[in-house]
Design an enzyme around this catalytic site. Structure first.
Site, PDB file in Angstrom:
ATOM      1  N   LYS A  70       0.829  -1.199   0.000  1.00  9.83           N
ATOM      2  CA  LYS A  70       0.000   0.000   0.000  1.00  9.83           C
ATOM      3  C   LYS A  70       0.870   1.257   0.000  1.00  9.83           C
ATOM      4  O   LYS A  70       0.661   2.190  -0.789  1.00  9.83           O
ATOM      5  CB  LYS A  70      -0.931   0.004   1.218  1.00  9.83           C
ATOM      6  CG  LYS A  70      -1.787  -1.251   1.386  1.00  9.83           C
ATOM      7  CD  LYS A  70      -2.764  -1.434   0.254  1.00  9.83           C
ATOM      8  CE  LYS A  70      -3.745  -2.567   0.535  1.00  9.83           C
ATOM      9  NZ  LYS A  70      -3.139  -3.903   0.573  1.00  9.83           N
ATOM     10  N   LYS A 108      -8.568   1.369   4.248  1.00 16.27           N
ATOM     11  CA  LYS A 108      -8.092  -0.010   4.142  1.00 16.27           C
ATOM     12  C   LYS A 108      -6.845  -0.220   4.996  1.00 16.27           C
ATOM     13  O   LYS A 108      -6.072   0.711   5.243  1.00 16.27           O
ATOM     14  CB  LYS A 108      -7.811  -0.385   2.689  1.00 16.27           C
ATOM     15  CG  LYS A 108      -6.874   0.539   1.928  1.00 16.27           C
ATOM     16  CD  LYS A 108      -6.853   0.145   0.448  1.00 16.27           C
ATOM     17  CE  LYS A 108      -6.072   1.123  -0.393  1.00 16.27           C
ATOM     18  NZ  LYS A 108      -6.089   0.765  -1.836  1.00 16.27           N
ATOM     19  N   ARG A 141      -5.560  -4.846 -12.903  1.00 20.22           N
ATOM     20  CA  ARG A 141      -4.272  -5.410 -12.509  1.00 20.22           C
ATOM     21  C   ARG A 141      -3.373  -5.452 -13.738  1.00 20.22           C
ATOM     22  O   ARG A 141      -3.705  -6.050 -14.756  1.00 20.22           O
ATOM     23  CB  ARG A 141      -4.460  -6.820 -11.934  1.00 20.22           C
ATOM     24  CG  ARG A 141      -3.186  -7.653 -11.779  1.00 20.22           C
ATOM     25  CD  ARG A 141      -2.153  -7.041 -10.864  1.00 20.22           C
ATOM     26  NE  ARG A 141      -2.659  -6.691  -9.543  1.00 20.22           N
ATOM     27  CZ  ARG A 141      -2.738  -7.550  -8.538  1.00 20.22           C
ATOM     28  NH1 ARG A 141      -2.364  -8.817  -8.704  1.00 20.22           N
ATOM     29  NH2 ARG A 141      -3.193  -7.162  -7.366  1.00 20.22           N
ATOM     30  N   ARG A 151     -10.830  -5.992 -12.906  1.00 14.55           N
ATOM     31  CA  ARG A 151     -11.649  -6.744 -11.953  1.00 14.55           C
ATOM     32  C   ARG A 151     -12.846  -5.872 -11.590  1.00 14.55           C
ATOM     33  O   ARG A 151     -12.690  -4.822 -10.964  1.00 14.55           O
ATOM     34  CB  ARG A 151     -10.806  -7.124 -10.743  1.00 14.55           C
ATOM     35  CG  ARG A 151      -9.648  -8.064 -11.135  1.00 14.55           C
ATOM     36  CD  ARG A 151      -8.540  -8.075 -10.128  1.00 14.55           C
ATOM     37  NE  ARG A 151      -7.927  -6.760  -9.987  1.00 14.55           N
ATOM     38  CZ  ARG A 151      -7.008  -6.474  -9.059  1.00 14.55           C
ATOM     39  NH1 ARG A 151      -6.607  -7.404  -8.216  1.00 14.55           N
ATOM     40  NH2 ARG A 151      -6.487  -5.264  -8.983  1.00 14.55           N
ATOM     41  N   ARG A 170     -15.601  -3.271  -4.062  1.00 15.19           N
ATOM     42  CA  ARG A 170     -14.317  -3.940  -4.266  1.00 15.19           C
ATOM     43  C   ARG A 170     -14.366  -4.778  -5.547  1.00 15.19           C
ATOM     44  O   ARG A 170     -15.290  -5.555  -5.741  1.00 15.19           O
ATOM     45  CB  ARG A 170     -13.992  -4.845  -3.073  1.00 15.19           C
ATOM     46  CG  ARG A 170     -13.930  -4.118  -1.743  1.00 15.19           C
ATOM     47  CD  ARG A 170     -13.859  -5.093  -0.590  1.00 15.19           C
ATOM     48  NE  ARG A 170     -15.045  -5.952  -0.532  1.00 15.19           N
ATOM     49  CZ  ARG A 170     -15.175  -7.000   0.267  1.00 15.19           C
ATOM     50  NH1 ARG A 170     -14.172  -7.344   1.065  1.00 15.19           N
ATOM     51  NH2 ARG A 170     -16.276  -7.714   0.267  1.00 15.19           N
ATOM     52  N   ASP A 205      -2.003  -1.906  -9.448  1.00 16.49           N
ATOM     53  CA  ASP A 205      -3.450  -1.760  -9.562  1.00 16.49           C
ATOM     54  C   ASP A 205      -3.771  -0.330  -9.984  1.00 16.49           C
ATOM     55  O   ASP A 205      -3.274   0.631  -9.379  1.00 16.49           O
ATOM     56  CB  ASP A 205      -4.135  -2.083  -8.236  1.00 16.49           C
ATOM     57  CG  ASP A 205      -4.005  -3.555  -7.856  1.00 16.49           C
ATOM     58  OD1 ASP A 205      -3.712  -4.368  -8.761  1.00 16.49           O
ATOM     59  OD2 ASP A 205      -4.192  -3.881  -6.673  1.00 16.49           O
ATOM     60  N   GLU A 234      -2.160   0.689  -5.871  1.00 19.90           N
ATOM     61  CA  GLU A 234      -1.306  -0.232  -5.120  1.00 19.90           C
ATOM     62  C   GLU A 234      -0.196  -0.757  -6.024  1.00 19.90           C
ATOM     63  O   GLU A 234      -0.338  -0.789  -7.246  1.00 19.90           O
ATOM     64  CB  GLU A 234      -2.103  -1.425  -4.571  1.00 19.90           C
ATOM     65  CG  GLU A 234      -3.121  -1.076  -3.512  1.00 19.90           C
ATOM     66  CD  GLU A 234      -3.790  -2.307  -2.909  1.00 19.90           C
ATOM     67  OE1 GLU A 234      -3.267  -3.429  -3.107  1.00 19.90           O
ATOM     68  OE2 GLU A 234      -4.828  -2.150  -2.250  1.00 19.90           O
ATOM     69  N   ASN A 257       1.862  -4.288  -5.926  1.00 22.07           N
ATOM     70  CA  ASN A 257       1.894  -5.594  -5.264  1.00 22.07           C
ATOM     71  C   ASN A 257       3.189  -6.326  -5.599  1.00 22.07           C
ATOM     72  O   ASN A 257       3.458  -6.616  -6.768  1.00 22.07           O
ATOM     73  CB  ASN A 257       0.684  -6.418  -5.715  1.00 22.07           C
ATOM     74  CG  ASN A 257      -0.623  -5.746  -5.328  1.00 22.07           C
ATOM     75  OD1 ASN A 257      -1.110  -5.903  -4.237  1.00 22.07           O
ATOM     76  ND2 ASN A 257      -1.178  -4.963  -6.254  1.00 22.07           N
TER      77      ASN A 257
END
Length: 311
Positions: free
Chosen positions: A118, A153, A203, A218, A226, A266, A274, A276
């Site tokens: 994050k 979050k 993504r 997504r 979400r 993301d 984000e 990842n």
């Protein structure tokens, strides 16, 4: 990796990497987090040779347990899912000892420890939506008063877990902050809500800082904020936009410098949310839709590193 018997083989990116390695003639071993140890400074690994199959009913066969020094291996992929807790950090430090013995560990473990998934994105503030990281209820309430509709979050979550939306009326913000910050003891991330989430949380995968040509959007189910597939979202493979590529051009050199070989960023609308670095997914979905071989490209890159031809 996480327990192999519990994965969803049709969707699992780690299995795709194992299949790609096996296809290239590599001997693949299965290692769990608890199989790592260190004795008098020597990192040790208990592993089991594994044969993998692209079969939803029978995707692996395990051999007998072997105990070796970490230097027995040429390459180790660390694909344990978050949270990055004490167990994860302990394993990561032991893998760093393996790196010191000449083993190629991907991603580089010091960089994984440095780059919270994050917080890492906050290093590129002009690419992100307005973002606050704080444990102060007062600060977060002020942020909400400014932006009216926000997402809160945890800094160590994955798969859309414990992500709350607080709308303009601020309903339940008090109890959400009490829960999320542990009464002001734990920092959380607040971001301005991006209505573009309705079109998908994309993504984008990068290998050595270079983006794969397609990403997986997504898309949340109705009534959900979400998009994560683990939270019930559906996936739609799309080519990268110019804005996606611009974000990748900005982030990619830092990933390459830090030896973060396989990363998933993301993007919602025009904004990076984000980065990842632990166990990015979505390879199987993109490959099925486009005929690509992302895991194969990743393994080929790592083989190039072992041969001294990777960059």
């Amino acid at each position: 990796m996480d327990p192999i018997q519990g994965i969803k083989p049709a969707k699992d990116t780690t299995l795709a990497m194992m299949l790609a390695a096996q296809k290239r003639g590599l001997q693949v071993h299965y290692i769990r987090q608890q199989d790592l140890s260190v004795d008098s400074g020597k990192p040790l690994i208990s592993s089991r040779p594994v044969t993998v199959y692209d079969d939803a009913r029978h995707w692996y066969d395990l051999g007998e347990i072997e105990s070796n020094e970490a230097s027995h291996f040429d390459l180790i992929l660390n694909r344990i899912d978050p949270p990055v807790d004490v167990g994860y950090l302990t394993a990561s430090h032991l893998l760093s000892l393996a790196e010191q013995q000449g083993v190629l560990v991907s991603n580089r473990q010091q960089s994984v420890r440095d780059c919270n998934e994050k917080l890492f994105a906050v290093e590129f503030p002009d690419l992100c939506p307005p973002t606050l990281v704080s444990s102060s209820a007062e600060q977060i309430r002020s942020f909400h008063a400014e932006h009216h509709d926000i997402i809160i979050k945890p800094l160590d979550g994955m798969g859309g877990r414990s992500i709350f939306r607080v709308r303009k009326d601020g309903e339940n913000i008090g109890v959400i902050l009490e829960l999320m910050t542990a009464q002001g003891q734990t920092a959380v991330m607040a971001q301005r809500y991006l209505p573009e989430i309705a079109q998908g949380d994309k993504r984008i995968l990068l290998i050595n800082g270079e983006p794969v040509a397609h990403g997986l959007a997504r898309i949340p189910v109705k009534g959900e904020h979400r998009g994560n597939l683990a939270a019930g979202g559906s996936g739609e493979v799309r080519p990268l936009t110019e804005r996606d590529l611009e974000i990748c051009r900005r982030v990619g050199p830092t990933l390459k410098e830090k030896q973060l070989h396989f990363v998933g960023i993301d993007v919602i609308g025009e904004s990076l949310t984000e980065i990842n670095v632990t166990s990015p997914t979505c390879v199987r979905e993109i490959d099925r839709a486009t005929g690509s071989d992302i895991a194969g490209d990743y393994i080929e890159f790592l083989l190039g590193c072992l041969r001294g031809t990777g960059s």
